[in-house]
Design an enzyme around this catalytic site. Sequence first.
Site, PDB file in Angstrom:
ATOM      1  N   CYS A   1       0.835  -1.178   0.234  1.00  0.00           N
ATOM      2  CA  CYS A   1      -0.051   0.051  -0.117  1.00  0.00           C
ATOM      3  C   CYS A   1       0.680   1.096   0.033  1.00  0.00           C
ATOM      4  O   CYS A   1       0.895   2.106  -0.975  1.00  0.00           O
ATOM      5  CB  CYS A   1      -0.756   0.131   1.334  1.00  0.00           C
ATOM      6  SG  CYS A   1      -1.798  -1.276   1.178  1.00  0.00           S
TER       7      CYS A   1
HETATM    8  N1  SAJ Z   1       6.622   2.118   8.616  1.00  0.00           N
HETATM    9  C1  SAJ Z   1       7.742   2.866   9.099  1.00  0.00           C
HETATM   10  N2  SAJ Z   1       7.513   3.815  10.306  1.00  0.00           N
HETATM   11  C2  SAJ Z   1       6.265   3.958  10.520  1.00  0.00           C
HETATM   12  C3  SAJ Z   1       5.069   3.345  10.031  1.00  0.00           C
HETATM   13  C4  SAJ Z   1       5.426   2.243   9.233  1.00  0.00           C
HETATM   14  O1  SAJ Z   1       8.935   2.591   8.955  1.00  0.00           O
HETATM   15  O2  SAJ Z   1       6.078   4.803  11.662  1.00  0.00           O
HETATM   16  C5  SAJ Z   1       6.996   1.129   7.603  1.00  0.00           C
HETATM   17  C6  SAJ Z   1       6.559  -0.269   8.165  1.00  0.00           C
HETATM   18  O3  SAJ Z   1       7.416  -0.985   8.790  1.00  0.00           O
HETATM   19  C7  SAJ Z   1       6.093  -0.751   6.660  1.00  0.00           C
HETATM   20  C8  SAJ Z   1       5.607   0.276   5.681  1.00  0.00           C
HETATM   21  O4  SAJ Z   1       6.277   1.408   6.502  1.00  0.00           O
HETATM   22  O5  SAJ Z   1       7.286  -1.327   6.155  1.00  0.00           O
HETATM   23  C9  SAJ Z   1       4.148   0.401   6.080  1.00  0.00           C
HETATM   24  O6  SAJ Z   1       3.920   0.205   7.258  1.00  0.00           O
HETATM   25  P1  SAJ Z   1       2.196   0.317   7.556  1.00  0.00           P
HETATM   26  O7  SAJ Z   1       2.075   0.532   9.153  1.00  0.00           O
HETATM   27  O8  SAJ Z   1       1.646   1.684   6.875  1.00  0.00           O
HETATM   28  O9  SAJ Z   1       1.465  -0.621   7.191  1.00  0.00           O
HETATM   29  P2  SAJ Z   1       0.756  -1.115   5.708  1.00  0.00           P
HETATM   30  O10 SAJ Z   1       1.488  -1.113   4.522  1.00  0.00           O
HETATM   31  O11 SAJ Z   1      -0.137  -2.377   6.150  1.00  0.00           O
HETATM   32  O12 SAJ Z   1      -0.486   0.063   5.621  1.00  0.00           O
HETATM   33  C10 SAJ Z   1      -1.844  -0.367   5.881  1.00  0.00           C
HETATM   34  C11 SAJ Z   1      -2.603   0.858   5.258  1.00  0.00           C
HETATM   35  N3  SAJ Z   1      -3.967   0.323   4.969  1.00  0.00           N
HETATM   36  C12 SAJ Z   1      -4.826   0.507   4.035  1.00  0.00           C
HETATM   37  O13 SAJ Z   1      -4.294   1.078   2.953  1.00  0.00           O
HETATM   38  C13 SAJ Z   1      -6.116  -0.023   3.771  1.00  0.00           C
HETATM   39  C14 SAJ Z   1      -2.488   2.031   5.970  1.00  0.00           C
HETATM   40  O14 SAJ Z   1      -3.708   2.929   5.398  1.00  0.00           O
HETATM   41  C15 SAJ Z   1      -2.762   2.098   7.291  1.00  0.00           C
HETATM   42  O15 SAJ Z   1      -2.799   3.084   8.060  1.00  0.00           O
HETATM   43  C16 SAJ Z   1      -1.564   0.771   7.757  1.00  0.00           C
HETATM   44  O16 SAJ Z   1      -2.063  -0.314   7.188  1.00  0.00           O
HETATM   45  C17 SAJ Z   1      -1.519   0.809   9.442  1.00  0.00           C
HETATM   46  O17 SAJ Z   1      -2.077   1.713  10.307  1.00  0.00           O
HETATM   47  O18 SAJ Z   1      -1.537  -0.409   9.726  1.00  0.00           O
END
Ligand code: SAJ
Length: 443
Positions: free
Chosen positions: A284
């Site tokens: 995403c």
């Molecule tokens: N990450 C960081 N630092 C952070 C947060 C995330 O490095 O502070 C990294 C994670 O390790 C990962 C990537 O970014 O590699 C994405 O992480 P994510 O927490 O955004 O998780 P995703 O990719 O599963 O995003 C999903 C998304 N959901 C949808 O699109 C419906 C996002 O909108 C959500 O906010 C997110 O999940 C969530 O909050 O878990």
Amino acid sequence: MPDSQHSTTPASAALTLAEKIRGKRAHVGVVGLGYVGLPLAVEFARAGFHVTGIDVSAEKVARVNAGDSYVGDIPSAVLAPLVQSGHLRATTGFEVVADLDTINICVPTPLRKTKDPDMSFIVSSCQEIARFFHAGTLVILESTTYPGTTDELVLPLLAKNGLEVGRDFFLCFSPERVDPGNPKYQTVNIPKVVGGCTPACTEMGREFYAQALEHVVPVSSTQVAEMVKLLENTFRMINIGLVNEIAMMCDRMQINVWEVIDAAATKPFGFMPFYPGPGLGGHCIPIDPFYLSWKSKQAGIEARFIELAGYINGQMPHFVVDKVQGALNDAGKPVKGSKIHVMGVAYKRNIDDMRESPALDVMLLLQRRGGKLTYSDPHVPELHLDGVNLKAEPETAAADADCVVVVTDHTAFDYAALLERSRLIVDTRNALKGIASPKIVRL
Ligand code: SAJ
């Protein structure tokens, strides 16, 4: 069983469909039975609708029809009764569209290598739907995409044989907001934004979701709904890029960035913590913003924040590898020939998804510098580099390694034991938060 009568006159099309939806007699179709489509199909089956899932994967179809779930958020104990009661079934054929009243399209929207949108799954699904499409149907696209997709790409594929949108059929966009593994927010209780090609479409979409989901948020158009999702995920990607740049600044100024973030997070308003890491993984966050930048470029506006954040996030694997090289160097060891054990390779904690995982970049870069790699991840049973499965047990591999790198901070890891048995740990996630030890090097 659903009411198989499809009205033919326009005015009655809307009335009949709305009545079927309100009466839960509509035959609901879901195209794409992945981590978005299957939970959606289950929610509508739970609400009492007759649901048919359509997927190109015969294996997925067979597993759904056997009540055997492959999506973590849907236990088989939830799926099986819905299949047995006849409320949910799956098929690979689109012929069932002739009998459907509503169709949610939940297919992938990846990026091509050239970083432009790959719309092939949406187009092929709509072409198949169009073969059996009829008046009185509600279609809702849920796949994350650029603003304009629904009106410019999907609508022309469906508006055939004189069928008029908003009169004979109804077309909306509703962004999927599924967060796999989230214990608090699941499909049923995540607010559902929906926008239609016409007001009548928006109202039909609102009515539809209101039958099965707790909170529906109607908006004025498909473009607004498409843009909502891109804003949500671009917001995350850019803020992760910002905090990664702050981490590189703090590293240069020898300031503990984790302490800075934790202290900033005490501000009760106007701040939202994000955390630095080894890079941006998943299907995403690294991808959705480039749907927006691609479209905005067509509109003549450069999405400079997205491009810059994409660059910074893309630099993080290199930054981590430099940290590892520096830590080994301080221990008098070159990367070349050193045993390096990676803890956690999934793209984020406590899941098994490897898509776009920065761990792959980190491991490849270290291997190119001559490091001898192994990894442990309770959620990822095998990971091959050059045909060799690098899986190793943490107990032995960490003790044997010249350097351990925590890339993904699964909660299943025993960090105290890891510290005990490791010579040197590069911690990219602050997994050993609050532990002071000369063995630990943090981002
Ligand atoms: N990450 C960081 N630092 C952070 C947060 C995330 O490095 O502070 C990294 C994670 O390790 C990962 C990537 O970014 O590699 C994405 O992480 P994510 O927490 O955004 O998780 P995703 O990719 O599963 O995003 C999903 C998304 N959901 C949808 O699109 C419906 C996002 O909108 C959500 O906010 C997110 O999940 C969530 O909050 O878990």
